[in-house]
Design a protein around this motif. Sequence first.
Motif, PDB file in Angstrom:
ATOM      1  N   ILE A   1       0.835  -1.199   0.000  1.00 40.88           N
ATOM      2  CA  ILE A   1       0.000   0.000   0.000  1.00 40.88           C
ATOM      3  C   ILE A   1       0.869   1.248   0.000  1.00 40.88           C
ATOM      4  O   ILE A   1       0.666   2.180  -0.776  1.00 40.88           O
ATOM      5  N   LEU A   2       1.881   1.234   0.871  1.00 45.06           N
ATOM      6  CA  LEU A   2       2.775   2.384   0.977  1.00 45.06           C
ATOM      7  C   LEU A   2       3.502   2.630  -0.339  1.00 45.06           C
ATOM      8  O   LEU A   2       3.575   3.762  -0.837  1.00 45.06           O
ATOM      9  N   PHE A   3       4.029   1.545  -0.894  1.00 45.63           N
ATOM     10  CA  PHE A   3       4.742   1.608  -2.165  1.00 45.63           C
ATOM     11  C   PHE A   3       3.810   2.151  -3.257  1.00 45.63           C
ATOM     12  O   PHE A   3       4.169   3.073  -4.003  1.00 45.63           O
ATOM     13  N   GLY A   4       2.607   1.611  -3.316  1.00 44.68           N
ATOM     14  CA  GLY A   4       1.645   2.040  -4.328  1.00 44.68           C
ATOM     15  C   GLY A   4       1.238   3.499  -4.160  1.00 44.68           C
ATOM     16  O   GLY A   4       1.064   4.229  -5.130  1.00 44.68           O
ATOM     17  N   LEU A   5       1.138   3.912  -2.895  1.00 43.41           N
ATOM     18  CA  LEU A   5       0.709   5.282  -2.615  1.00 43.41           C
ATOM     19  C   LEU A   5       1.779   6.288  -3.062  1.00 43.41           C
ATOM     20  O   LEU A   5       1.482   7.295  -3.713  1.00 43.41           O
ATOM     21  N   VAL A   6       3.029   5.978  -2.721  1.00 46.97           N
ATOM     22  CA  VAL A   6       4.122   6.889  -3.080  1.00 46.97           C
ATOM     23  C   VAL A   6       4.271   6.947  -4.604  1.00 46.97           C
ATOM     24  O   VAL A   6       4.274   8.028  -5.209  1.00 46.97           O
ATOM     25  N   LEU A   7       4.358   5.764  -5.223  1.00 55.11           N
ATOM     26  CA  LEU A   7       4.524   5.737  -6.680  1.00 55.11           C
ATOM     27  C   LEU A   7       3.293   6.323  -7.377  1.00 55.11           C
ATOM     28  O   LEU A   7       3.420   7.062  -8.365  1.00 55.11           O
ATOM     29  N   GLY A   8       2.115   6.028  -6.848  1.00 57.36           N
ATOM     30  CA  GLY A   8       0.880   6.549  -7.435  1.00 57.36           C
ATOM     31  C   GLY A   8       0.834   8.072  -7.380  1.00 57.36           C
ATOM     32  O   GLY A   8       0.394   8.730  -8.325  1.00 57.36           O
TER      33      GLY A   8
ATOM     34  N   TRP B   1       3.321  11.191 -20.800  1.00 55.65           N
ATOM     35  CA  TRP B   1       3.159   9.975 -21.590  1.00 55.65           C
ATOM     36  C   TRP B   1       3.587   8.702 -20.871  1.00 55.65           C
ATOM     37  O   TRP B   1       2.817   7.737 -20.823  1.00 55.65           O
ATOM     38  N   PRO B   2       4.802   8.673 -20.312  1.00 58.83           N
ATOM     39  CA  PRO B   2       5.197   7.443 -19.610  1.00 58.83           C
ATOM     40  C   PRO B   2       4.202   7.076 -18.511  1.00 58.83           C
ATOM     41  O   PRO B   2       3.879   5.898 -18.327  1.00 58.83           O
ATOM     42  N   ALA B   3       3.720   8.102 -17.798  1.00 47.52           N
ATOM     43  CA  ALA B   3       2.783   7.822 -16.708  1.00 47.52           C
ATOM     44  C   ALA B   3       1.479   7.237 -17.253  1.00 47.52           C
ATOM     45  O   ALA B   3       0.902   6.315 -16.666  1.00 47.52           O
TER      46      ALA B   3
ATOM     47  N   ILE C   1      -0.872  -0.094 -18.986  1.00 49.47           N
ATOM     48  CA  ILE C   1      -0.366  -1.476 -18.918  1.00 49.47           C
ATOM     49  C   ILE C   1      -0.794  -2.152 -17.619  1.00 49.47           C
ATOM     50  O   ILE C   1      -1.313  -3.267 -17.624  1.00 49.47           O
ATOM     51  N   PHE C   2      -0.587  -1.468 -16.510  1.00 49.39           N
ATOM     52  CA  PHE C   2      -0.841  -2.143 -15.237  1.00 49.39           C
ATOM     53  C   PHE C   2      -2.331  -2.261 -14.908  1.00 49.39           C
ATOM     54  O   PHE C   2      -2.735  -3.103 -14.123  1.00 49.39           O
ATOM     55  N   ARG C   3      -3.147  -1.394 -15.502  1.00 49.89           N
ATOM     56  CA  ARG C   3      -4.587  -1.572 -15.306  1.00 49.89           C
ATOM     57  C   ARG C   3      -5.173  -2.517 -16.334  1.00 49.89           C
ATOM     58  O   ARG C   3      -6.247  -3.076 -16.149  1.00 49.89           O
ATOM     59  N   GLY C   4      -4.450  -2.670 -17.442  1.00 49.06           N
ATOM     60  CA  GLY C   4      -5.006  -3.414 -18.568  1.00 49.06           C
ATOM     61  C   GLY C   4      -4.654  -4.881 -18.597  1.00 49.06           C
ATOM     62  O   GLY C   4      -5.079  -5.593 -19.512  1.00 49.06           O
TER      63      GLY C   4
ATOM     64  N   PHE D   1       2.053  -6.131  -6.362  1.00 53.38           N
ATOM     65  CA  PHE D   1       0.909  -5.425  -5.783  1.00 53.38           C
ATOM     66  C   PHE D   1       1.142  -3.921  -5.714  1.00 53.38           C
ATOM     67  O   PHE D   1       0.231  -3.131  -5.965  1.00 53.38           O
ATOM     68  N   GLY D   2       2.364  -3.523  -5.390  1.00 55.78           N
ATOM     69  CA  GLY D   2       2.680  -2.100  -5.312  1.00 55.78           C
ATOM     70  C   GLY D   2       2.577  -1.438  -6.678  1.00 55.78           C
ATOM     71  O   GLY D   2       1.941  -0.401  -6.842  1.00 55.78           O
ATOM     72  N   LEU D   3       3.188  -2.056  -7.690  1.00 53.29           N
ATOM     73  CA  LEU D   3       3.162  -1.483  -9.042  1.00 53.29           C
ATOM     74  C   LEU D   3       1.740  -1.431  -9.570  1.00 53.29           C
ATOM     75  O   LEU D   3       1.331  -0.451 -10.195  1.00 53.29           O
ATOM     76  N   ASN D   4       0.990  -2.490  -9.304  1.00 57.29           N
ATOM     77  CA  ASN D   4      -0.396  -2.536  -9.781  1.00 57.29           C
ATOM     78  C   ASN D   4      -1.253  -1.481  -9.078  1.00 57.29           C
ATOM     79  O   ASN D   4      -1.997  -0.737  -9.710  1.00 57.29           O
ATOM     80  N   SER D   5      -1.091  -1.421  -7.763  1.00 58.25           N
ATOM     81  CA  SER D   5      -1.894  -0.466  -7.001  1.00 58.25           C
ATOM     82  C   SER D   5      -1.569   0.967  -7.411  1.00 58.25           C
ATOM     83  O   SER D   5      -2.461   1.822  -7.472  1.00 58.25           O
ATOM     84  N   ALA D   6      -0.288   1.233  -7.706  1.00 57.77           N
ATOM     85  CA  ALA D   6       0.125   2.589  -8.094  1.00 57.77           C
ATOM     86  C   ALA D   6      -0.673   3.085  -9.293  1.00 57.77           C
ATOM     87  O   ALA D   6      -1.031   4.270  -9.369  1.00 57.77           O
ATOM     88  N   ALA D   7      -0.964   2.177 -10.232  1.00 55.29           N
ATOM     89  CA  ALA D   7      -1.711   2.574 -11.424  1.00 55.29           C
ATOM     90  C   ALA D   7      -3.104   3.083 -11.039  1.00 55.29           C
ATOM     91  O   ALA D   7      -3.554   4.126 -11.518  1.00 55.29           O
ATOM     92  N   TYR D   8      -3.765   2.349 -10.151  1.00 57.64           N
ATOM     93  CA  TYR D   8      -5.109   2.769  -9.720  1.00 57.64           C
ATOM     94  C   TYR D   8      -5.045   4.028  -8.861  1.00 57.64           C
ATOM     95  O   TYR D   8      -5.817   4.966  -9.040  1.00 57.64           O
TER      96      TYR D   8
END
Lengths: 240, 219
Positions: free
Chosen positions: B30-37, B53-55, B61-64, B96-103
Amino acid sequence: MIKTIDLSKEFGNNSVLKNITTTIQPGEVVAVIGPSGSGKSTFLRCLNLLEQPSSGEIWFHDNEVANSNANKTEIRKNIGMVFQHFHLFPHMTVLENVTYAPVKVKKLKKDEAEQIAKELLAKVGLTDKESSYPNRLSGGQKQRVAIARALAMDPEAMLFDEPTSALDPEMVKEVLDVMKDLAQTGMTMVVVTHEMNFAKEVADRIMFLDEGRLMEEDKPQTFFNQPKTTRAKEFLDKVL
Amino acid sequence: MNLDFSQIVPSIPFILEGIGATLKFVSVSILFGLVLGTILALCKITNKKILKWPADIYTSIFRGTPLILQLMLIHYAIPQLTGYDIAIFLSAVLAFGLNSAAYVSEIIRAGILAVDQGQVEAAEALGVPYPAMMLSIILPQALKNILPALMNEFITLTKESALVSTIGYMDLMRRAEIVGAQLYRNFEPLLIAGIIYWIMIFILTNIGSFVERRMRQSD
């Protein structure tokens, strides 16, 4: 102190400000008036570069600021601004609103900033509200906090963008009184306003804008009694 | 109907140990996703294409693609490609962190855009630099509005965390499955795991409501 030369602003094809050339002297109170859509607010917002002018020059003291890559922060630190809709920070108390920028931008110590803030809040008559949140204040009180917030940066000039237009009628006076006091301290002020009595009484000079052009600028007495242009006459007929 | 909890009583401590394992990796994710998000959201709202663009592509990709596919890719494909034998915990947190960051980035982006533009102007007019403005004026206000949406994301992540059992992480779910396999009784351990998940979410929800109330102080 602030000088504009051929200041123009276009939004797309819409030219809202056309070749405004004027000089604002230190200690001068300038009232900018004119019909809505005449470019008053845009002119004001160009002065502290909230709007980037399309062409022309803006001089602050001896520096041209519109075209150089001058640090906008430096200019804005020295020119306070008060908005029609206050724009207080809703998640901060009144005291925090007033101390935030001095601490963050001018790097004042917290207790130093608080002391200044308390003095300013006393000046605008809101000592008892320092720990309230903006949502608990009336419109007039909010605007007085906004004035204190701008003054806390100890600016050389203050810009007012229709400071009383969003207020209930009974609250207009308390804000205008604060502005009158401020004018008497010798503060340089540029005020976009629809309050003709305030302009008459307090301003040293009137700038009358119409369709983006500076049609007339004169002492209030002269302007209100003997307007030179037909546009100004028509405008005054409507508002007075 | 032949429910019999007596048999699994000795295994309950084994299942409960999974709570710590689940909480540990969920909180880090969660923390990782929050910071990256947050960083991604800030990239998305700029008008600099090189950041935007990269964002946007990242989010797409990570939501799809399915989370479980991302998890498998990270855990099994990284060692294949690089020879680096990635630890289960690290794979889990990464996926989970990378995926959550996208959302989270989309939630925060919406939150930032919903803050009155006047706040930006007021901060600019006071000479407040952009990072300070974002951190202490815009983001706190955005956070207040998006807290329910963020809580939703955290709850989803906590529940979906059960997916890590597929790569062998000894979380709550995995432990319940092991006990079930040992005893040839699946209902009881799964029921216990389910109740524990529910309690964890219940507590998380309450923490969320508490924070929300605190943040509404200024209303």
